[in-house]
Design a protein around this motif. Structure first.
Motif, short mmCIF file in Angstrom:
data_model
loop_
_atom_site.label_atom_id
_atom_site.label_comp_id
_atom_site.label_asym_id
_atom_site.label_seq_id
_atom_site.Cartn_x
_atom_site.Cartn_y
_atom_site.Cartn_z
N ASP A 60 3.21 23.20 2.91
CA ASP A 60 2.92 24.56 3.40
C ASP A 60 2.21 25.38 2.32
N LEU A 61 2.72 25.26 1.08
CA LEU A 61 2.14 26.03 -0.03
C LEU A 61 0.70 25.61 -0.29
N GLU A 62 0.45 24.31 -0.28
CA GLU A 62 -0.91 23.82 -0.53
C GLU A 62 -1.88 24.32 0.54
N ALA A 63 -1.41 24.33 1.79
CA ALA A 63 -2.26 24.78 2.89
C ALA A 63 -2.57 26.27 2.76
N LYS A 64 -1.54 27.06 2.45
CA LYS A 64 -1.74 28.52 2.33
C LYS A 64 -2.57 28.86 1.10
N GLU A 82 -7.52 30.70 -1.28
CA GLU A 82 -8.62 30.44 -2.22
C GLU A 82 -9.97 30.47 -1.51
N SER A 83 -9.99 29.99 -0.25
CA SER A 83 -11.23 30.01 0.53
C SER A 83 -11.68 31.45 0.80
N ILE A 84 -10.72 32.30 1.17
CA ILE A 84 -11.04 33.71 1.42
C ILE A 84 -11.51 34.39 0.14
N GLU A 85 -10.80 34.11 -0.95
CA GLU A 85 -11.16 34.73 -2.23
C GLU A 85 -12.54 34.27 -2.70
N ALA A 86 -12.86 33.00 -2.45
CA ALA A 86 -14.18 32.48 -2.85
C ALA A 86 -15.29 33.16 -2.05
N ASN A 89 -8.97 42.93 1.31
CA ASN A 89 -7.60 42.44 1.10
C ASN A 89 -6.85 42.27 2.41
N LYS A 90 -7.22 43.05 3.42
CA LYS A 90 -6.58 42.92 4.74
C LYS A 90 -6.88 41.56 5.36
N VAL A 91 -8.06 41.02 5.04
CA VAL A 91 -8.44 39.70 5.56
C VAL A 91 -7.45 38.65 5.06
N LYS A 92 -6.97 38.85 3.84
CA LYS A 92 -5.98 37.91 3.28
C LYS A 92 -4.65 38.03 4.00
N GLY A 93 -4.42 39.21 4.61
CA GLY A 93 -3.18 39.43 5.34
C GLY A 93 -1.96 39.26 4.45
N GLU A 106 3.09 35.33 1.14
CA GLU A 106 3.63 34.05 1.61
C GLU A 106 3.54 33.00 0.52
N VAL A 107 2.42 32.99 -0.22
CA VAL A 107 2.26 32.04 -1.33
C VAL A 107 3.31 32.31 -2.40
N GLN A 108 3.52 33.59 -2.73
CA GLN A 108 4.52 33.94 -3.75
C GLN A 108 5.91 33.56 -3.30
N ASP A 109 6.22 33.82 -2.01
CA ASP A 109 7.55 33.47 -1.48
C ASP A 109 7.78 31.96 -1.54
N LEU A 110 6.76 31.19 -1.17
CA LEU A 110 6.90 29.73 -1.21
C LEU A 110 7.05 29.24 -2.65
N ASP A 111 6.30 29.84 -3.56
CA ASP A 111 6.44 29.49 -4.99
C ASP A 111 7.87 29.74 -5.46
N ASP A 112 8.41 30.90 -5.10
CA ASP A 112 9.77 31.25 -5.51
C ASP A 112 10.79 30.31 -4.88
#
Length: 253
Positions: free
Chosen positions: A151-155, A160-164, A35-39, A44-50
């Protein structure tokens, strides 16, 4: 019936539970490392969504205000057209008046309608200025939405790449964690989760190394170390509140 052993439950000894706790901690620590790799990406994704949700709500509100101003504009224009028709009718009536009193009365009606037109024209200018300002706000909000969406699409793509890449590992660790949890009773698991939530590094179970707690590094008295090695009961560090266990690697040496 009382002497029949349940096949779905196993009465693990305290030592087995402590070992299972230690194994669970190691597994959870590995998951924490992943999870640390995700940092900060998930946050940031949640903040951008909000933020985007708030911006879209603002755009809807601005569009509603523009629609309202446009409706008022149409209404005022109809009132102006109606006033002009009345003025034309009143002027035609003036040509057929019988006395000055009737002429003055009609003149007052004409003046009143002209004042209504002036007021409506003033309001129309205000509405036009309002629509212009709202459209400027709308363009600004839409530009921010476009930027934030990129920004959201990039993050999201990065996350998703890390999770995959780590999905197989996480799934394997989750199975191992479930196997360890099956050997720990609910009360002990709840305590473990509570401690993990209260410490920064997520270490709820630590070993005693060099006569000190592996979490806070405070010295552990010899007698308590003996109790820890025996594994007959849960020993909590009196300084940091973590669960203390004997180091299995040290015991094997």
């Amino acid at each position: 019936m009382a002497t029949q052993k349940k096949t779905t439950e196993v009465d693990y000894s305290m030592q087995e539970k402590i070992i299972a706790l230690y194994e669970l901690q190691k597994i959870d620590s590995r998951i924490d490392e992943i999870n640390k790799v995700k940092g900060e990406l998930p946050l940031e994704v949640q903040d951008l969504d909000d933020e985007l949700a708030g911006l879209r709500s603002r755009i809807e509100h601005i569009n509603a205000e523009i629609d309202e101003l446009n409706t008022l504009t149409k209404q005022r224009k109809r009132e102006v057209d109606q006033a002009k028709i009345l003025i034309a009718n009143y002027k035609e009536q003036q040509n057929n008046v019988r006395n000055n009193r009737e002429f003055d009365a009609i003149s007052k009606e004409i003046e009143y309608q002209e004042l209504e037109i002036e007021l409506a024209d003033k309001r129309l200018k205000e509405y036009a200025a309002g629509v212009k300002a709202k459209k400027a706000q709308l363009e600004e909000a839409e530009a921010v939405v476009e930027e934030r969406t990129k920004d959201l699409e990039a993050k999201k793509a990065e996350l998703e790449s890390i999770e995959a890449e780590t999905a197989a590992q996480v799934e394997d660790f989750a199975r191992q964690a479930d196997a360890a949890k099956a050997r720990i009773d609910e009360r002990l698991l709840a305590a473990y989760d509570r401690i993990r939530g209260n410490v920064r590094n997520g270490l709820a179970v630590v070993t005693v190394k060099r006569d000190a707690c592996g979490g806070c590094f405070n010295r552990i008295p010899p007698q308590r170390q003996v109790d820890i090695r025996q594994g007959k009961k849960i020993i909590i560090c009196e300084y940091c509140g973590r669960i203390l266990v004997a180091d299995p690697e040290a015991a094997e040496v």
